[in-house]
Design an enzyme around this catalytic site. Structure first.
Site, PDB file in Angstrom:
ATOM      1  N   LYS A 178       0.820  -1.219   0.000  1.00 17.30           N
ATOM      2  CA  LYS A 178       0.000   0.000   0.000  1.00 17.30           C
ATOM      3  C   LYS A 178       0.851   1.265   0.000  1.00 17.30           C
ATOM      4  O   LYS A 178       2.035   1.240   0.279  1.00 17.30           O
ATOM      5  CB  LYS A 178      -1.007  -0.037   1.151  1.00 17.30           C
ATOM      6  N   ARG A 198      -3.496  -9.771   5.309  1.00 18.07           N
ATOM      7  CA  ARG A 198      -3.951  -9.972   3.921  1.00 18.07           C
ATOM      8  C   ARG A 198      -2.821  -9.508   3.006  1.00 18.07           C
ATOM      9  O   ARG A 198      -2.473  -8.330   3.014  1.00 18.07           O
ATOM     10  CB  ARG A 198      -5.221  -9.144   3.713  1.00 18.07           C
TER      11      ARG A 198
HETATM   12  N1  HH2 Z   1      -7.559  -3.877   0.892  1.00 19.12           N
HETATM   13  C1  HH2 Z   1      -7.895  -3.980  -0.414  1.00 19.12           C
HETATM   14  C2  HH2 Z   1      -8.981  -4.754  -0.819  1.00 19.12           C
HETATM   15  N2  HH2 Z   1      -9.720  -5.438   0.089  1.00 19.12           N
HETATM   16  N3  HH2 Z   1     -10.122  -6.082   2.333  1.00 19.12           N
HETATM   17  C3  HH2 Z   1      -9.820  -5.987   3.636  1.00 19.12           C
HETATM   18  N4  HH2 Z   1     -10.521  -6.664   4.554  1.00 19.12           N
HETATM   19  N5  HH2 Z   1      -8.770  -5.225   4.083  1.00 19.12           N
HETATM   20  C4  HH2 Z   1      -7.997  -4.503   3.223  1.00 19.12           C
HETATM   21  O1  HH2 Z   1      -7.074  -3.793   3.687  1.00 19.12           O
HETATM   22  C5  HH2 Z   1      -8.300  -4.562   1.824  1.00 19.12           C
HETATM   23  C6  HH2 Z   1      -9.395  -5.379   1.408  1.00 19.12           C
HETATM   24  C7  HH2 Z   1      -7.069  -3.238  -1.448  1.00 19.12           C
HETATM   25  O2  HH2 Z   1      -6.019  -4.021  -1.918  1.00 19.12           O
HETATM   26  P1  HH2 Z   1      -6.033  -4.877  -3.286  1.00 19.12           P
HETATM   27  O3  HH2 Z   1      -7.057  -5.956  -3.255  1.00 19.12           O
HETATM   28  O4  HH2 Z   1      -4.657  -5.353  -3.545  1.00 19.12           O
HETATM   29  O5  HH2 Z   1      -6.338  -3.808  -4.408  1.00 19.12           O
HETATM   30  P2  HH2 Z   1      -7.660  -3.422  -5.212  1.00 19.12           P
HETATM   31  O6  HH2 Z   1      -8.696  -2.958  -4.267  1.00 19.12           O
HETATM   32  O7  HH2 Z   1      -7.170  -2.312  -6.147  1.00 19.12           O
HETATM   33  O8  HH2 Z   1      -8.120  -4.642  -5.978  1.00 19.12           O
END
Ligand code: HH2
Length: 295
Positions: free
Chosen positions: A228, A263
């Site tokens: 992040k 995660r």
């Molecule tokens: N962060 C993201 C997505 N889902 N769910 C939870 N519970 N906690 C988090 O911190 C969280 C989440 C964002 O990360 P990522 O899935 O890599 O990216 P994107 O939302 O662009 O798909």
């Protein structure tokens, strides 16, 4: 470790897992636009192969999402989200892999659970879709309730706090109360402070340092720090996919401050780091010797 708010006993289990050691949730984004890995696993076969690799690397849970929630991202229709993820969920569930579905849509939650997902992970804390609370209560499934404000399109403008840890705690408490009154059972709930969601970098850093205060809500905590933006700010690394070292460091910081689940994108490196950290912290217990290992 979190302590149950009613009995004051430690919360030792969630979603069938023991929380005696930190759990690793591997991220599987079936999206064209996720912030660090968008477009890598767009077709069902590639995504399934990635999921199998993450499980082999030691992920306890694989979190499958079909909609990016990065700041400013556009919502996709539930039908498109389902088209992306349902075949992957079915294929991985057949292999016995524990899956969570990362969605804000109740219809997608229902179909994902029917296809074999076990856990609902909702970045809106079940507040986005008016049917989500009742669905999760009726299915009695484990659920991750995350803190955010607004939607991915509006959240950056809502990142204003006088006391970020106190306000996140109060707002998570409100989400929790709504879920409990809707019939979601206490033992199914995991809370998440939502690093990077309606939070500037200094807010994300403050909530990580404030995890022990959030743990006093009495629920286990999941934390998503992987790649992040605040890691870019702390490390000077502008490229999200080059933040492995910083992501592992932040994951260890999170588990050291009470996170029950991290995660992550980089499962193998995180699992190895947690194993070594935990062994050193507890006992220095050794794994079997590898022939030819130097040093
Ligand atoms: N962060 C993201 C997505 N889902 N769910 C939870 N519970 N906690 C988090 O911190 C969280 C989440 C964002 O990360 P990522 O899935 O890599 O990216 P994107 O939302 O662009 O798909």
């Amino acid at each position: 470790m979190a302590f149950d708010p009613i009995s004051s006993t430690p919360v030792r289990h969630w979603a069938g897992f023991s929380l005696e050691r930190p759990l690793t949730m591997g991220i599987l984004n079936v999206t064209p636009d996720s912030f660090s890995d968008g477009g890598r696993s767009m077709d069902a076969d590639t995504a399934t192969a990635t999921g199998l690799r993450l499980a082999a690397e030691g992920a306890d849970i694989i979190d499958i999402g079909g909609e990016s929630t990065r700041p400013g991202s556009a919502a996709v229709s539930p039908e498109e989200e389902q088209r992306r993820i349902l075949p992957v969920i079915a294929a991985l569930a057949r292999q016995g892999i524990v899956l969570s579905v990362d969605t804000r849509n109740a219809a997608t939650m229902r179909l994902a659970l029917d296809a074999g997902a076990r856990i609902v992970n909702d970045v809106s804390g079940l507040m986005y879709d008016p049917d989500a609370m009742a669905l999760v209560a009726a299915r009695n499934c484990p659920v991750v309730l995350m803190h955010m404000r607004g939607t991915p399109a509006t959240m950056n403008s809502l990142a204003r706090y006088a006391d970020v840890v106190g306000e996140v705690r109060t707002e998570l408490r409100a989400v929790l109360d709504r879920a409990l009154s809707a019939g979601v059972r206490r033992e199914q709930i995991m809370l998440d402070p939502g690093v990077g969601f309606a939070k500037l970098d200094e807010h994300s850093i403050a909530v990580l340092r404030g995890l022990p205060s959030l743990a006093t809500l009495g629920y286990p905590l999941l934390v998503g720090v992987s790649r992040k933006r605040f890691i870019g700010r702390l490390s000077g690394e502008p490229r999200a996919d080059q933040r492995l070292g910083g992501s592992v460091a932040a994951a260890l910081f999170a588990v050291d401050h009470g996170a029950a689940v991290v995660r992550v994108h980089d499962v193998a490196a995180t699992v190895q780091a947690i194993r070594v950290w935990q062994s050193l912290a507890e006992s220095g217990r050794l794994m079997p010797h590898h022939a030819g290992d130097a040093g």
